[in-house]
Design an enzyme around this catalytic site. Structure first.
Site: not given
Length: 540
Positions: A433, A370, A351-353
Site C-alpha cells: 500500500m 483500494s 491507502d491500499t491493500v
C-alpha cells in the site's frame, strides 16, 4: 540460527496467502484448502479485507491484477479500474469554482464507478475453481456477525471522525453511539453482507444491476452525484498485457497504464549500472541513488501517464534501458537533486491493500485493491453498506493534460502489483500500500532481495524511506526516513542536501508491503508480512 527480523519468514509446502490482515489471509488459505485456485484465495482475502480493513479497501473501490497461469507459463493483466460517468466533465468542476476535484464527499465518490468487483467476477470466471459464494463466505460472515476492531482500525477511525460524521450512513457503521469504537470491540455491516450476498448469487449483474445498482444509482442522483444505472451496468474489467523488465538476473512484471507500474521498471533500469550490491546495505549511497531514480521516474509519470484508451502513453520508451541511459545524467551521486529540477506532483497520502496468493499448482495472483484515501470518499451509499472510493480525485482538470477527466475514462492510478521470475520460474509475488509510495516500496523490496540477498520477510521488515510529501506545506522532495536506518546513513543523507523527516521505527505511513517467494530447489512458499500492518503470511 540467524533470524534478524521480528518474525521469521513463513514457510509452507503447498499454498500461501499474504495480506495486511491475518483473518483475511486465513480466509484465503481456507479457500485454497477447499480446492480453490490462487485467484479464489485472492478474492476471498480481498472480500474479507473489504469488511475487516474498511479504511483501506472495499467493494466500492478499484483493483488491478497480475495472474500467473503455471500450466501455460503466462502472466496476464486484469484492469479493474472504475470509469468516469457519462456525465463527467472538467468544465462542470471549473464552472462550480473548483480548481481540482474535491478529495472527499459525493463528487469524487460518484465521479467514477466501483471497478474492483467487476475484476473479481472476471478473474473468477477465468480462473476460479470454487463457487463465487464460497469465495465470499468469510467476508459475508464478518460483515453480518461482526468483526474485530484492531488498534490500527480504531486509530484511523479516530483520526477520521470529522470526515465520517457528516455522512449518516457512514457514521452508523463506524461511529456507534456517535463515537469512535475502542480497540477490541466489534463492528458489523449487515447491509454490506446483503450486498455481498447479492454478488454471490448474481455475479456481475448482482452488483452492477438489480437492487444493489438501483440503490447506488438512486443515492448518487439524490445527493447530486454523477454515476447512474447505465454507468454502473457498463462497468467491466478488461484483460491486457503486463509490463516486463529485467533487473540483473530477475524478470519483473508490473501493471501497465493507467497504473504507475512502469516507474518501478524505470527506477531499476536507472539503478542497475550503479551496482548497488557492491555498496553497503542501508548505506547512504543505497538510499541516495534510489531516491534520485524515483524523482526521475515520477517526473516521467506525471508528464505521460493516463488511461491508454484516451491518450498515447509511450510505455515501450519509458521502460527501455536506452531511455534510462539517457535520463541517468540527471542523477548526482554527491548531492540531492532539488525538486524543481525534476518536479513531480503526486501525494504520498493514500491507502491500499495488496494480496499475494500462490496455490499448490504454482499459480499466482497479485491483487491490489483500494479506496484511495482513508475510508475513500467517507461516503457510504445508502443501504448498500458500500464505502465509495475517491480515486477520481486523481483526475486533472487541465484540458491539455492526458489525465484530464472525461466520460468513460479511468484516472491515473497509483495502484500497482508485481510478479518476478528467475530462470523462467516464478520467484516472487510482491506488492504494498502507499499511494505514491508504492513504486518506491517495490523497488526497495526487490533491491533488498536481489542485491543484498534478504528473504521476503527481511525485505518487507527492513527500514524504509519514502520521498515526497504527505500534506500541503511539506517540501515536495522531503525524504521521510525511519530511525532504524544507521545514524551515519541519515546524517550523510542530510549532508548531501536531502530535506529529512526523521520518522520513528515501523511508521505505518511507510506503507505495508507483503509478498511470497518460491524456493527454486525445494519449491517451498516463503511468505513475508509487514509488521506495520495487522497482516500475516499464512500457508499450508
Amino acid at each position: 540460527m540467524n533470524i534478524t527480523t521480528g518474525r521469521p519468514v513463513t514457510m509452507a509446502p503447498s499454498g500461501m496467502v499474504a495480506c495486511p490482515h491475518a483473518l483475511a489471509s486465513q480466509a484465503g488459505v481456507d479457500a485454497l484448502r477447499a480446492g480453490g485456485s490462487a485467484v479464489d484465495a485472492a478474492i476471498a482475502a480481498s472480500a474479507a479485507l473489504a469488511v475487516l480493513y474498511p479504511h483501506m479497501t472495499g467493494v466500492g473501490g478499484d483493483a488491478f491484477w497480475l495472474i500467473y497461469d503455471a500450466k501455460d507459463h503466462a502472466v496476464r493483466y486484469l484492469d479493474g479500474g472504475g470509469r468516469a460517468a457519462a456525465s463527467a466533465s472538467a468544465q462542470w468542476f471549473r464552472e462550480q469554482g473548483h480548481k481540482e476535484i474535491p478529495f472527499r464527499g459525493i463528487l469524487p465518490a460518484t465521479l467514477t464507478t466501483p471497478g474492483a468487483v467487476s475484476s473479481w467476477v472476471e478473474a473468477h470466471r477465468q480462473y476460479g475453481r470454487l463457487p463465487l459464494r464460497r469465495d465470499l463466505e468469510a467476508a459475508i460472515g464478518y460483515a453480518r456477525d461482526g468483526f474485530p476492531v484492531t488498534e490500527r482500525l480504531a486509530g484511523w477511525i479516530e483520526a477520521t471522525v470529522a470526515e465520517l460524521t457528516p455522512h449518516p450512513e457512514t457514521a452508523a457503521i463506524f461511529l456507534p453511539q456517535g463515537r469512535a469504537p475502542r480497540a477490541g470491540s466489534k463492528l458489523s455491516n449487515p447491509n454490506l453482507a446483503r450486498t455481498l450476498g447479492a454478488l454471490a448469487d448474481g455475479g456481475h449483474a448482482g452488483f452492477y444491476e438489480g437492487d444493489v445498482a438501483r440503490e447506488l444509482a438512486t443515492f448518487s442522483q439524490e445527493r447530486g452525484g454523477f454515476f447512474d444505472a447505465a454507468d454502473l451496468k457498463a462497468q467491466g474489467a478488461r484483460w491486457g498485457e503486463p509490463l516486463k523488465g529485467t533487473y540483473r538476473d530477475v524478470t519483473i512484471y508490473e501493471t501497465p497504464a493507467p497504473t504507475q507500474g512502469f516507474t518501478v521498471l524505470e527506477m531499476l533500469n536507472l539503478l542497475e549500472p550503479f551496482e548497488l550490491h557492491k555498496k553497503p546495505y542501508l548505506g547512504a549511497d543505497h538510499a541516495h541513488l534510489m531516491v534520485q531514480a524515483k524523482q526521475i521516474a515520477y517526473h516521467d509519470r506525471d508528464h505521460h501517464l493516463a488511461d491508454p484508451a484516451f491518450a498515447k502513453v509511450p510505455m515501450d520508451m519509458l521502460i527501455s534501458k536506452d531511455y534510462a541511459n539517457a535520463r541517468r545524467s540527471l542523477m548526482d551521486p554527491a548531492r540531492a537533486v532539488p525538486w524543481d529540477k525534476i518536479p513531480s506532483y503526486g501525494s504520498l497520502k493514500g491507502d491500499t491493500v495488496f494480496i499475494a496468493a500462490v496455490d499448490k499448482d504454482g499459480n499466482a495472483a497479485a491483487l491490489i485493491n483500494s479506496l484511495y484515501g482513508v475510508f475513500g470518499s467517507c461516503v457510504v451509499a445508502g443501504n448498500t453498506g458500500i464505502v465509495l472510493q475517491n480515486r477520481s480525485a486523481y483526475f486533472s482538470l487541465d484540458p491539455a493534460h492526458p489525465n484530464c477527466v472525461a466520460p468513460g475514462k479511468t484516472p491515473l492510478h497509483t495502484l500497482i502489483a508485481s510478479l518476478a521470475f528467475r530462470n523462467q520460474k516464478l520467484w516472487g509475488v510482491v506488492g504494498c500500500m502507499g499511494a505514491d509510495g508504492q513504486p518506491q516500496i517495490h523497488a526497495q523490496t526487490y533491491v533488498s532481495m536481489i542485491d543484498y540477498g534478504r528473504n521476503i520477510q527481511e525485505a518487507v521488515e527492513a527500514p524504509r524511506w519514502l520521498s515526497g510529501r504527505f500534506a500541503l506545506g511539506e517540501n515536495r522532495d522531503t525524504l521521510h526516513i525511519e530511525s532504524r536506518f544507521p545514524s551515519e546513513t541519515i546524517d550523510e543523507l542530510a549532508r548531501r542536501g536531502h530535506p529529512l523527516d526523521r520518522w520513528g521505527p515501523f511508521n505505518e505511513l511507510a506503507g505495508h508491503a507483503h509478498g511470497i517467494t518460491i524456493d527454486p530447489d525445494s519449491g517451498l512458499r516463503m511468505g513475508g508480512s509487514d509488521p506495520r500492518s495487522d497482516g500475516a503470511a499464512i500457508g499450508y
